[in-house]
Design a protein around this motif. Structure first.
Motif, PDB file in Angstrom:
ATOM      1  N   UNK A 392       0.827  -1.198   0.000  1.00 37.97           N
ATOM      2  CA  UNK A 392       0.000   0.000   0.000  1.00 37.97           C
ATOM      3  C   UNK A 392       0.873   1.266   0.000  1.00 37.97           C
ATOM      4  N   UNK A 393       2.002   1.222   0.704  1.00 39.15           N
ATOM      5  CA  UNK A 393       2.920   2.367   0.703  1.00 39.15           C
ATOM      6  C   UNK A 393       3.556   2.557  -0.672  1.00 39.15           C
ATOM      7  N   UNK A 394       3.849   1.459  -1.362  1.00 39.89           N
ATOM      8  CA  UNK A 394       4.375   1.550  -2.733  1.00 39.89           C
ATOM      9  C   UNK A 394       3.335   2.212  -3.640  1.00 39.89           C
ATOM     10  N   UNK A 399       1.574   6.922  -6.700  1.00 36.39           N
ATOM     11  CA  UNK A 399       0.495   7.877  -6.979  1.00 36.39           C
ATOM     12  C   UNK A 399       0.937   9.308  -6.712  1.00 36.39           C
ATOM     13  N   UNK A 400       1.659   9.506  -5.613  1.00 37.10           N
ATOM     14  CA  UNK A 400       2.062  10.844  -5.189  1.00 37.10           C
ATOM     15  C   UNK A 400       3.410  11.289  -5.756  1.00 37.10           C
ATOM     16  N   UNK A 406       8.229   6.457  -0.628  1.00 38.51           N
ATOM     17  CA  UNK A 406       9.000   5.317  -1.117  1.00 38.51           C
ATOM     18  C   UNK A 406       9.935   4.800  -0.031  1.00 38.51           C
ATOM     19  N   UNK A 407      10.560   5.707   0.709  1.00 40.66           N
ATOM     20  CA  UNK A 407      11.412   5.304   1.834  1.00 40.66           C
ATOM     21  C   UNK A 407      10.576   4.605   2.892  1.00 40.66           C
ATOM     22  N   UNK A 408       9.386   5.126   3.130  1.00 41.09           N
ATOM     23  CA  UNK A 408       8.498   4.513   4.117  1.00 41.09           C
ATOM     24  C   UNK A 408       8.130   3.089   3.687  1.00 41.09           C
ATOM     25  N   UNK A 437      12.887   8.266 -11.605  1.00 42.89           N
ATOM     26  CA  UNK A 437      13.157   9.713 -11.518  1.00 42.89           C
ATOM     27  C   UNK A 437      11.903  10.494 -11.116  1.00 42.89           C
ATOM     28  N   UNK A 438      10.739   9.865 -11.201  1.00 45.07           N
ATOM     29  CA  UNK A 438       9.503  10.542 -10.807  1.00 45.07           C
ATOM     30  C   UNK A 438       9.397  10.748  -9.307  1.00 45.07           C
ATOM     31  N   UNK A 439      10.215  10.048  -8.531  1.00 43.26           N
ATOM     32  CA  UNK A 439      10.164  10.169  -7.076  1.00 43.26           C
ATOM     33  C   UNK A 439      10.896  11.439  -6.645  1.00 43.26           C
ATOM     34  N   UNK A 440      10.149  12.357  -6.074  1.00 43.12           N
ATOM     35  CA  UNK A 440      10.719  13.678  -5.691  1.00 43.12           C
ATOM     36  C   UNK A 440      10.658  13.873  -4.190  1.00 43.12           C
TER      37      UNK A 440
END
Length: 440
Positions: A392-394, A399-400, A406-408, A437-440
């Motif tokens: 669920x965290x993934x 989504x966000x 992602x770390x969580x 790269x979409x992870x900000x």
């Protein structure tokens, strides 16, 4: 004569596509047309050579088309088989090596590697699901893209009950146990529950009797089953269940990490090297022979790190039979019993209704219907909850576009279980995998 249907295969240039096509060559197949989609023209051409060789001896072989245009591939599809691998096997190698660099497991669906694989796959799978909903809303989607349960849940948000996840592991496990009991599959009902690559076989029912305790009490019987050799007879008796082979990563984590660190190459490195050689050989005069040789080697070395060495009884590859049985049951409204990844809908009490779980289902013309009251053993409930929380965290991170989330997700996985390690892992994965790269 029943009208033949169209199957679109996403990841149509993939190594295992000939397995799926081979399953369609029988007279009973409901499929008359196969459309291959891939982002790589060269891989499509190579696999089409193998399929042409397969079809040469089968007059009723489905027609094959290929395209790199996703919308064109999906248009007119009755079934969509999704088997994509974002960033290919090179991405899997990164998954494995980055995790091992931190002393944690990097298997493609389990642990840090599975989280990384999920983070880069969910956005692509979600975009595909949206396209299917627009272009082929009546199509049934069969998901084999890993991590299969997670990806199925991501696609279900847009496709609902029309996406069904498959995996060959639980079905192969059930076959082995039923065979060891000396029974026929049609005469018994298997009880199995969990998540993809995280489940337990807890019963084999013949009428009201559970036959599994007979096997658990039989030394020779347990030794004849792969899981008896993998986990040991005493552990299976303590569990009062037979675990999916992937639970070895959870039960013997330190041993598995040592084995992977000590190996000359990771599974991903082996497959990448072998696949590069194989695709070059597919340009030869005998593409089918070259492919079959590579397949035998892959299957024989499956789970070698897990302590089984090369296997003569490899059950890998059974997913194509599951896919065919699933399509046939839906297309012809002929009920079948299969272990599938579907929405929970109250089946496992410890999880919410929308959670995708892996359980026995009855399949008919209206889709897959999980049998009620599937039971996860008490000793596995917390593990299932933790891995589902990770999934669920993934989904939230994808989504966000959130690196923090992602770390969580990485830290939540029981085989990582450390925020500092999780932060370093995510930073390294983002730096080495362009799709993150979409992870900000």
């Amino acid at each position: 004569m029943t009208e033949k249907l169209t199957l679109t295969i996403l990841g149509g240039g993939g190594f295992r596509v000939p397995l799926v096509y081979g399953a369609l060559l029988g007279d009973d197949s409901p499929i008359g047309r196969v459309v291959l989609h891939d982002v790589d023209d060269g891989r499509l051409a190579a696999i089409r050579r193998v399929l042409a060789a397969q079809a040469a001896t089968s007059p009723a072989a489905p027609a094959v088309e290929a395209t790199t245009d996703l919308t064109a591939a999906l248009t007119g599809a009755d079934f969509v088989f999704s088997a994509i691998r974002v960033e290919g096997l090179a991405g899997r190698v990164v998954d494995e090596r980055v995790a091992l660099g931190e002393g944690v497991l990097g298997q493609e669906t389990v642990g840090a590697g599975g989280v990384a694989y999920g983070l880069r796959t969910v956005p692509v799978a979600t975009a595909i699901a949206r396209r299917i909903a627009l272009v082929a809303p009546a199509a049934w989607v069969i998901n084999f893209t890993n991590p299969a349960g997670l990806v199925t849940e991501a696609m279900a948000a847009h496709l609902g009950e029309r996406v069904i996840g498959i995996c060959d592991s639980p079905s192969a496990l059930a076959r082995r146990v039923v065979r060891a009991l000396g029974r026929r599959a049609d005469d018994v009902r298997v009880e199995y529950a969990g998540l993809n690559h995280l489940g337990w076989l807890t019963g084999v029912r013949q009428g009201s009797e559970n036959l599994l305790p007979r096997l658990l009490g039989d030394d020779d019987g347990l030794s004849s089953v792969e899981e008896g050799r993998l986990f040991g007879r005493s552990r299976l008796r303590d569990l009062a269940a037979v675990p999916n082979e992937y639970l070895r990563y959870y039960y013997d984590t330190a041993e598995m990490v040592r084995a992977e660190l000590g190996a000359a190459e990771t599974r991903g490195e082996f497959l990448l090297r072998q696949q590069q050689e194989c695709y070059r050989e597919l340009a030869s005069e005998d593409p089918l022979g070259a492919w079959e040789k590579a397949l035998r080697q892959r299957d024989a070395t499956y789970l070698a790190l897990e302590g089984l060495g090369e296997r003569d009884d490899a059950e890998g590859g059974g997913y194509e039979r599951i896919a065919l049985a699933l399509m046939t049951a839906i297309a012809r409204a002929e009920p079948a019993e299969l272990i599938l990844n579907v929405r929970n809908a109250g089946t496992i009490a410890a999880l919410d209704d929308d959670a995708v779980v892996e359980v026995p289902c009855r399949v008919d013309g209206s889709g897959a219907h999980p049998h009620p009251d599937a039971t996860v053993p008490a000793h596995g409930i917390e593990l299932v909850r933790r891995v589902k929380a990770t999934e669920r965290a993934i989904l939230a991170a994808a989504t966000q576009g959130s690196r923090t989330m992602a770390v969580r997700a990485m830290a939540a996985h029981p085989l990582v279980d450390s925020e500092p390690i999780a932060r370093r892992l995510v930073d390294e994965y983002v730096s080495r995998l362009p799709s993150l790269s979409y992870l900000r």
